[in-house]
Design a protein around this motif. Sequence first.
Motif, PDB file in Angstrom:
ATOM      1  N   ILE A  37      13.527  32.749  42.508  1.00  0.00           N
ATOM      2  CA  ILE A  37      13.034  33.365  41.259  1.00  0.00           C
ATOM      3  C   ILE A  37      12.086  34.381  41.024  1.00  0.00           C
ATOM      4  O   ILE A  37      12.552  35.740  40.393  1.00  0.00           O
ATOM      5  CB  ILE A  37      12.871  32.129  40.016  1.00  0.00           C
ATOM      6  CG1 ILE A  37      13.958  31.204  39.928  1.00  0.00           C
ATOM      7  CG2 ILE A  37      12.571  32.797  38.770  1.00  0.00           C
ATOM      8  CD1 ILE A  37      13.647  29.889  39.304  1.00  0.00           C
ATOM      9  N   ALA A  38      11.079  34.250  41.857  1.00  0.00           N
ATOM     10  CA  ALA A  38      10.040  35.318  41.855  1.00  0.00           C
ATOM     11  C   ALA A  38      10.538  36.658  42.383  1.00  0.00           C
ATOM     12  O   ALA A  38      10.011  37.632  42.104  1.00  0.00           O
ATOM     13  CB  ALA A  38       8.871  34.743  42.519  1.00  0.00           C
ATOM     14  N   LEU A  39      11.521  36.439  43.535  1.00  0.00           N
ATOM     15  CA  LEU A  39      12.038  37.666  44.182  1.00  0.00           C
ATOM     16  C   LEU A  39      13.007  38.178  42.937  1.00  0.00           C
ATOM     17  O   LEU A  39      13.075  39.749  43.085  1.00  0.00           O
ATOM     18  CB  LEU A  39      12.649  37.174  45.213  1.00  0.00           C
ATOM     19  CG  LEU A  39      11.754  37.068  46.363  1.00  0.00           C
ATOM     20  CD1 LEU A  39      12.495  36.403  47.672  1.00  0.00           C
ATOM     21  CD2 LEU A  39      10.775  38.161  46.776  1.00  0.00           C
ATOM     22  N   ALA A  40      13.939  37.474  42.529  1.00  0.00           N
ATOM     23  CA  ALA A  40      14.719  38.354  41.538  1.00  0.00           C
ATOM     24  C   ALA A  40      14.380  38.651  40.285  1.00  0.00           C
ATOM     25  O   ALA A  40      15.065  39.628  39.755  1.00  0.00           O
ATOM     26  CB  ALA A  40      16.093  37.021  41.490  1.00  0.00           C
ATOM     27  N   LEU A  41      13.350  38.171  39.602  1.00  0.00           N
ATOM     28  CA  LEU A  41      12.847  38.531  38.231  1.00  0.00           C
ATOM     29  C   LEU A  41      12.570  40.066  38.334  1.00  0.00           C
ATOM     30  O   LEU A  41      12.954  40.960  37.294  1.00  0.00           O
ATOM     31  CB  LEU A  41      11.846  37.733  37.912  1.00  0.00           C
ATOM     32  CG  LEU A  41      12.163  36.597  37.334  1.00  0.00           C
ATOM     33  CD1 LEU A  41      10.935  35.729  36.845  1.00  0.00           C
ATOM     34  CD2 LEU A  41      13.276  36.412  36.048  1.00  0.00           C
ATOM     35  N   PRO A  42      11.842  40.743  39.201  1.00  0.00           N
ATOM     36  CA  PRO A  42      11.512  42.055  38.934  1.00  0.00           C
ATOM     37  C   PRO A  42      12.812  42.960  39.123  1.00  0.00           C
ATOM     38  O   PRO A  42      12.885  43.927  38.643  1.00  0.00           O
ATOM     39  CB  PRO A  42      10.523  42.273  40.192  1.00  0.00           C
ATOM     40  CG  PRO A  42      10.176  41.020  40.507  1.00  0.00           C
ATOM     41  CD  PRO A  42      10.990  39.881  40.273  1.00  0.00           C
ATOM     42  N   LEU A  43      13.878  42.356  39.959  1.00  0.00           N
ATOM     43  CA  LEU A  43      14.756  43.326  40.094  1.00  0.00           C
ATOM     44  C   LEU A  43      15.885  43.244  38.870  1.00  0.00           C
ATOM     45  O   LEU A  43      16.775  44.016  38.663  1.00  0.00           O
ATOM     46  CB  LEU A  43      15.879  42.571  41.093  1.00  0.00           C
ATOM     47  CG  LEU A  43      15.079  42.913  42.598  1.00  0.00           C
ATOM     48  CD1 LEU A  43      15.670  42.076  43.687  1.00  0.00           C
ATOM     49  CD2 LEU A  43      14.955  44.359  43.092  1.00  0.00           C
ATOM     50  N   ARG A  45      14.706  43.138  35.754  1.00  0.00           N
ATOM     51  CA  ARG A  45      14.166  43.584  34.461  1.00  0.00           C
ATOM     52  C   ARG A  45      15.181  44.938  34.034  1.00  0.00           C
ATOM     53  O   ARG A  45      15.778  45.701  34.732  1.00  0.00           O
ATOM     54  CB  ARG A  45      12.888  44.181  34.784  1.00  0.00           C
ATOM     55  CG  ARG A  45      11.757  43.193  35.052  1.00  0.00           C
ATOM     56  CD  ARG A  45      10.261  43.523  35.158  1.00  0.00           C
ATOM     57  NE  ARG A  45       9.484  42.544  35.149  1.00  0.00           N
ATOM     58  CZ  ARG A  45       8.811  42.219  36.260  1.00  0.00           C
ATOM     59  NH1 ARG A  45       8.677  43.145  37.078  1.00  0.00           N
ATOM     60  NH2 ARG A  45       7.939  41.262  36.282  1.00  0.00           N
ATOM     61  N   GLU A  46      14.948  45.231  32.640  1.00  0.00           N
ATOM     62  CA  GLU A  46      15.591  46.294  32.207  1.00  0.00           C
ATOM     63  C   GLU A  46      15.211  47.747  32.715  1.00  0.00           C
ATOM     64  O   GLU A  46      14.005  47.824  32.837  1.00  0.00           O
ATOM     65  CB  GLU A  46      15.449  46.369  30.555  1.00  0.00           C
ATOM     66  CG  GLU A  46      16.373  47.084  29.732  1.00  0.00           C
ATOM     67  CD  GLU A  46      16.428  46.770  28.171  1.00  0.00           C
ATOM     68  OE1 GLU A  46      16.642  47.754  27.502  1.00  0.00           O
ATOM     69  OE2 GLU A  46      15.985  45.540  27.973  1.00  0.00           O
ATOM     70  N   GLN A  52      20.296  47.196  41.779  1.00  0.00           N
ATOM     71  CA  GLN A  52      19.098  46.427  41.903  1.00  0.00           C
ATOM     72  C   GLN A  52      19.353  45.144  40.970  1.00  0.00           C
ATOM     73  O   GLN A  52      19.057  43.826  41.478  1.00  0.00           O
ATOM     74  CB  GLN A  52      17.714  46.837  41.187  1.00  0.00           C
ATOM     75  CG  GLN A  52      17.180  47.924  42.217  1.00  0.00           C
ATOM     76  CD  GLN A  52      16.134  48.767  41.711  1.00  0.00           C
ATOM     77  OE1 GLN A  52      15.984  49.183  40.354  1.00  0.00           O
ATOM     78  NE2 GLN A  52      15.253  48.995  42.359  1.00  0.00           N
ATOM     79  N   HIS A  53      20.068  45.190  39.850  1.00  0.00           N
ATOM     80  CA  HIS A  53      20.610  44.170  39.174  1.00  0.00           C
ATOM     81  C   HIS A  53      21.622  43.072  39.936  1.00  0.00           C
ATOM     82  O   HIS A  53      21.374  41.968  39.788  1.00  0.00           O
ATOM     83  CB  HIS A  53      21.210  44.525  37.902  1.00  0.00           C
ATOM     84  CG  HIS A  53      20.526  44.808  36.837  1.00  0.00           C
ATOM     85  ND1 HIS A  53      19.976  44.243  35.819  1.00  0.00           N
ATOM     86  CD2 HIS A  53      19.623  46.076  36.573  1.00  0.00           C
ATOM     87  CE1 HIS A  53      19.125  44.716  35.047  1.00  0.00           C
ATOM     88  NE2 HIS A  53      18.996  45.883  35.412  1.00  0.00           N
ATOM     89  N   ALA A  54      22.437  43.964  40.633  1.00  0.00           N
ATOM     90  CA  ALA A  54      23.335  43.072  41.260  1.00  0.00           C
ATOM     91  C   ALA A  54      22.678  42.433  42.291  1.00  0.00           C
ATOM     92  O   ALA A  54      22.907  41.282  42.823  1.00  0.00           O
ATOM     93  CB  ALA A  54      24.420  43.978  41.932  1.00  0.00           C
ATOM     94  N   LEU A  55      21.677  42.840  43.213  1.00  0.00           N
ATOM     95  CA  LEU A  55      20.932  42.288  44.099  1.00  0.00           C
ATOM     96  C   LEU A  55      20.042  41.216  43.522  1.00  0.00           C
ATOM     97  O   LEU A  55      20.018  40.051  44.098  1.00  0.00           O
ATOM     98  CB  LEU A  55      19.970  43.233  44.976  1.00  0.00           C
ATOM     99  CG  LEU A  55      19.197  42.696  46.112  1.00  0.00           C
ATOM    100  CD1 LEU A  55      19.873  42.120  47.116  1.00  0.00           C
ATOM    101  CD2 LEU A  55      18.179  43.829  46.469  1.00  0.00           C
ATOM    102  N   ILE A  59      20.352  37.278  44.637  1.00  0.00           N
ATOM    103  CA  ILE A  59      19.046  36.656  45.060  1.00  0.00           C
ATOM    104  C   ILE A  59      18.754  35.140  44.012  1.00  0.00           C
ATOM    105  O   ILE A  59      18.556  34.103  44.351  1.00  0.00           O
ATOM    106  CB  ILE A  59      17.755  37.351  45.135  1.00  0.00           C
ATOM    107  CG1 ILE A  59      18.245  38.240  46.136  1.00  0.00           C
ATOM    108  CG2 ILE A  59      16.576  36.702  45.355  1.00  0.00           C
ATOM    109  CD1 ILE A  59      17.059  39.250  46.309  1.00  0.00           C
ATOM    110  N   ALA A  60      18.862  35.348  42.861  1.00  0.00           N
ATOM    111  CA  ALA A  60      18.710  34.339  41.963  1.00  0.00           C
ATOM    112  C   ALA A  60      19.341  33.189  42.165  1.00  0.00           C
ATOM    113  O   ALA A  60      20.555  33.055  42.565  1.00  0.00           O
ATOM    114  CB  ALA A  60      18.943  34.747  40.557  1.00  0.00           C
TER     115      ALA A  60
END
Length: 82
Positions: A37-43, A45-46, A52-55, A59-60
């Motif tokens: 979750i910590a890795l996915a949240l920054p990716l 963001r709006e 980056q959204h797909a990655l 990851i999430a």
Amino acid sequence: MDASLALQYAVIAILVVASAWVVLKKQFPGPLRKARIALALPLLREGRSNWQHALGRWIAPAGSLVNGRIAGKDCGGCDGCG
């Protein structure tokens, strides 16, 4: 360095990473979920690009249901409480 030796090192590295992933998933599901979750949240963001959204979505961790309810924040998805 010989090409076959480099290939052997690459295969061993892939196997070590895969083995570590399995151990993490089995032994530490809660902390692994929090790290994902910590890795996915920054990716996610709006304003981020589509890749980056797909990655971030890849990851999430998937939301898990336990007994028909969405699992809590500390749940690793093992269904051990049900």
